[in-house]
Design an enzyme around this catalytic site. Structure first.
Site, PDB file in Angstrom:
ATOM      1  N   ASP A 317       0.880  -1.222  -0.120  1.00 61.96           N
ATOM      2  CA  ASP A 317       0.061  -0.109  -0.101  1.00 61.96           C
ATOM      3  C   ASP A 317       0.978   1.300   0.040  1.00 61.96           C
ATOM      4  O   ASP A 317       1.862   1.294   0.762  1.00 61.96           O
ATOM      5  CB  ASP A 317      -0.731  -0.066   1.155  1.00 61.96           C
ATOM      6  CG  ASP A 317      -1.735   1.331   1.304  1.00 61.96           C
ATOM      7  OD1 ASP A 317      -2.391   1.333   0.501  1.00 61.96           O
ATOM      8  OD2 ASP A 317      -1.404   1.998   2.423  1.00 61.96           O
ATOM      9  N   THR A 319       0.531   4.721   0.731  1.00 63.98           N
ATOM     10  CA  THR A 319       0.541   5.580   1.944  1.00 63.98           C
ATOM     11  C   THR A 319       0.872   4.703   3.064  1.00 63.98           C
ATOM     12  O   THR A 319       0.136   3.756   3.348  1.00 63.98           O
ATOM     13  CB  THR A 319      -1.000   6.270   1.830  1.00 63.98           C
ATOM     14  OG1 THR A 319      -1.383   6.967   0.786  1.00 63.98           O
ATOM     15  CG2 THR A 319      -1.041   7.139   3.098  1.00 63.98           C
ATOM     16  N   ASP A 558      -1.232   0.127   6.243  1.00 61.21           N
ATOM     17  CA  ASP A 558      -1.618   0.756   7.686  1.00 61.21           C
ATOM     18  C   ASP A 558      -2.722   1.272   7.958  1.00 61.21           C
ATOM     19  O   ASP A 558      -3.208   1.922   9.089  1.00 61.21           O
ATOM     20  CB  ASP A 558      -0.564   1.959   7.830  1.00 61.21           C
ATOM     21  CG  ASP A 558      -0.690   3.014   6.999  1.00 61.21           C
ATOM     22  OD1 ASP A 558      -1.440   2.804   5.928  1.00 61.21           O
ATOM     23  OD2 ASP A 558      -0.082   4.159   7.398  1.00 61.21           O
TER      24      ASP A 558
END
Length: 802
Positions: A317, A319, A558
């Site tokens: 991912d 970000t 996250d």
């Protein structure tokens, strides 16, 4: 009336108790103390490790310890202490296993404490952060995006609250919650915020019951552990009938002294047990946990170390993984002649309307704080950001309704494809910049089609902060033939530009154009590298599609939009600063938020896999030759050639000590599958050659030696042959050679020479080479056996590659 409604109306329900909390103030100190006294506390055990009692039980009460223990007790009564040494070795091994796992437990517990999320509860009218184990019945718990419900409860406040219950119910769509609705433990917030009152805590909570059931099983598939279990099962099947035959042969077929027959029987049974193999596997895992713990890496399930080493595809991912969590606003571009001052006021009001802003909105708040110019506006309705819809919004009222409804989100989601603002957005995305559109909506915020026909007002340009270690980590995975796939909810062009800055090449794909069918999606995933505008459900589908092609997939993330994919991936890796939900489902948590820690985890996994494969071959060669010797002895109706002391000496020098060093040594070999096949393809021919050569030496010695003491001389000759071939097996296993491996093999050989040269050691181990002819004959047979072993293993490599 629903069950929940009945609960709320039930006068005996805790909500109607005299000291029931007010949603605004929560419990009083007296109310908390009363509930603690009644045991109404969330006392769910920590998942990170098992208790000391469990560790001792698991290391002491094993099937093979029971076998060895019985034989040891027998030998203590019927033979000299030299023949009971194997029992003390088992005690030492078990103690080492307990100590190492206890060290790993303390490391896990300390890291779990560091990474523990502290829910916010209302007590005496104030928000207080507490440990999850301190929550009591009726506590009012505040929740926001990314927070996980740790207990069951009833919603008492909701501000655009949307909760994902898919991990519990399988229902993919988030559920909008209103006051009075049930909140299930294990679910997590994807948008909005609110508060709920705890109605079930501890083991009564739904998620705790599921966790307790799930904890009976290993959650991460470990090929090493399952392979060793398979091997031990086969060993047991071989050992039991062979041992029975050996017992009958030594006790009934010969007229030897009873004590000597028992000792030789035990000497034949003990080496069949690969007792140190399970120990060294546990120790290798435990030391791996301690090593990674020093790097602030929390391994929530031990086999995850091995699992990440077998991964061939890493889904990242963007970000929080490739970029840092924070952002900076670099530009504000007004559209269609809008008033920039007014736009800044709107952005400030939007920021003030969200009590739990995400990283993008936080950057806007920092740049355009609510300065009071929109002070007359009243926020009447808010729509928090959701990864599924890609925008947030709020409705403001100036008294005459002039402020209206505003949306902030992805331009390519809010605008039609032919809107000229998208061309400007595209140019900015190509530079790796993130762009948000501020637009005025013509529809009410509650309208499902509120994003239709919006009036674009301004583009907010944000720059993401790249992680300084991301490029090196991606380069490491590329060197290791691990494919990286960047999967993000952001604009595909922008994500592709970020990936390019980090040196990641490959096609960029807009996930909205991905096929829905799994097979076709898998093909598209094989061809592409960067995927933008991916929805949370698509992330999950993409992981499944990759797995359908036989890939072992790791997923990093996250945010709450990563939870489903993290759960379904073979290995889930969460950032320590990420949401509580992601940390709950991940097997590995990087507490220092450093993506660069992953290569260390891979290296630990490879060390464990490569080294355990080596030492397993050593142990199982011994098992095979012990079983073969026992069979040959039974068929030939002769005395078993060895006493327990002989095999204790051989096992210590050729297996025990070397295996300990080899199991914990650095090892960068790439992880390969088929553990059982790879071990047995060497162990079976190696054991057969060693057993056959040893028995030939024993039979020749029986013809050569006659008279009193002949059996001791025959045993010594057979021991010499078995030691030399076992040393050759060790020399092969130790390849490729390094200085310390050469030193290790040489030291073990020197140890045996010392035993033969020192008189009291000769007497202690009952080893004395008699004459010249037979010892050199034993050496010659061992050399021939070593040559056959080299040729056999070389042929196996060519004929049965893995």
């Amino acid at each position: 009336m629903t069950h929940l409604d009945a609960d709320r109306l039930d006068p005996e329900h805790p909500a109607h108790a005299v000291d029931a909390p007010s949603p605004a103030t929560g419990l009083t100190a007296a109310g908390v103390a009363e509930r603690i006294a009644r045991g109404q506390v969330n006392d769910v055990p920590v998942r990170s490790s098992r208790s000391l009692a469990d560790i001792v039980r698991a290391n002491v009460f094993t099937r093979f310890n029971a076998i060895i223990g019985v034989l040891w007790v027998i030998m203590l009564f019927v033979a000299p202490i030299q023949d009971s040494l194997f029992g003390f070795v088992i005690l030492a091994n078990t103690g080492i296993g307990i100590i190492q796992e206890w060290r790993a437990k303390k490391t896990l517990d300390s890291l779990a404490l560091i990474g523990e999320v502290r829910p916010t509860v209302r007590r005496d009218g104030k928000p207080v952060g507490i440990s999850t184990s301190e929550i009591v019945l009726d506590d009012v718990i505040e929740i926001g995006p990314g927070d996980k419900a740790v207990v069951d409860g009833v919603c008492v406040e909701a501000d655009g609250l949307e909760i994902d219950e898919s991990l519990l119910t399988g229902e993919a769509d988030p559920v909008v919650k209103q006051p009075g609705d049930q909140v299930m433990s294990g679910s997590f917030v994807v948008a909005g915020g609110g508060a709920f009152r705890a109605t079930k805590v501890g083991r009564e909570a739904y998620a705790a019951q599921l966790a307790e059931e799930a904890s009976r099983f290993t959650l991460v598939q470990s090929e090493l552990r399952s392979g060793i279990s398979t091997i031990l099962k086969y060993v047991t099947w071989m050992m039991v009938p062979t041992a029975i035959g050996l017992i009958l042969s030594q006790l009934l077929a010969k007229d030897n002294d009873l004590d000597d027959s028992i000792a030789r029987t035990v000497g034949g049974i003990v080496p069949m047990v690969p007792e140190g193999l399970v120990l060294l596997t546990s120790v290798a895992f435990a030391i791996g946990v301690v090593r990674l713990g020093r790097k602030q890496c929390l391994v929530q399930e031990l086999p995850a170390i091995e699992g990440l080493a077998r991964v061939d595809t890493v889904c990242l991912d963007k970000t929080g993984t490739l970029t840092e969590g924070g952002m900076d606003v670099t530009d504000l571009r007004v559209l269609d002649g809008a008033d920039e001052r007014h736009v800044r006021a709107v952005l400030g009001a939007l920021g003030a309307s969200d009590p739990r802003p995400n990283a993008s909105l936080q950057a806007i708040i920092d740049t355009y704080p609510d300065d009071g110019s929109a002070g007359a506006w009243r926020n009447t309705r808010s729509l928090p950001f959701s990864s599924a819809r890609k925008y947030s919004g709020a409705t403001f009222d100036e008294g005459d309704g002039a402020a209206g409804t505003w949306l902030l989100g992805a331009p390519d989601v809010l605008l039609p494809e032919d809107d000229p603002a998208l061309a400007e957005t595209g140019r900015l995305n190509e530079q790796g910049l993130r762009v948000l559109l501020l637009a005025r909506a013509a529809r009410d915020l509650d309208d499902p089609e509120v994003a239709e026909g919006v009036e674009p007002t301004a583009l907010v340009v944000l720059e993401q902060r790249l992680r300084p270690d991301a490029a090196d980590t991606l380069r490491y995975f590329a060197d290791q033939d691990v494919r990286a796939k960047v999967i993000s909810g952001d604009n595909a062009v922008s994500v592709g530009a970020v990936a390019a800055k980090l040196g990641l090449s490959g096609a960029t794909v807009d996930a909205r154009r991905l096929p829905a069918e799994r097979e076709e999606m898998a093909g598209a995933l094989d061809e592409g590298t960067v995927f933008g505008r991916v929805t949370p459900q698509q992330k999950r589908d993409m992981v499944a599609a990759l797995q359908s092609r036989g890939h072992t997939v790791a997923m990093t993330g996250d945010g709450v939009n990563d939870v489903l994919a993290l759960k379904d991936a073979d290995i889930g890796v969460a950032m320590g600063s990420g949401s509580e939900a992601t940390r709950a489902v991940a097997q590995i948590v990087l507490l220092n938020n450093s993506f660069a820690t992953l290569p260390s985890v891979v290296a630990e996994g490879r060390r464990v896999i490569g080294n355990i494969t080596r030492v397993a071959t050593l142990f199982l060669v011994k098992t095979v030759y012990s079983v073969l010797l026992a069979i040959l002895v039974v068929c030939s109706q002769v005395e078993y050639p060895f006493l327990p002391r002989h095999l204790t000496l051989l096992s210590t020098l050729t297996i025990g000590v070397p295996a300990f060093f080899l199991a914990l040594a650095p090892n960068r070999e790439r992880a390969r599958p088929h553990f059982v096949r790879r071990v047995m393809r060497y162990a079976i021919p190696g054991g057969v050659v060693a057993g056959a050569a040893t028995f030939v030496t024993y039979l020749v010695a029986r013809q050569h030696y006659t008279g009193p003491g002949a059996l001791d001389a025959e045993t010594s000759a057979a021991t010499l042959t078995l030691f030399l071939i076992s040393m050759w097996v060790l020399a092969i296993i130790a390849r490729p050679y390094t200085w310390w491996r050469v030193l290790l093999v040489a030291a073990m050989g020197l140890g045996f020479v010392v035993v033969l040269a020192v008189p009291w050691l000769q007497d202690f181990f009952a080893l004395k080479l008699v004459g010249v002819t037979m010892p050199w004959t034993a050496v010659g047979i061992a050399v021939a056996g070593a040559a056959v072993l080299e040729l056999t293993w070389g042929w196996v490599d060519r004929r049965f590659p893995v």
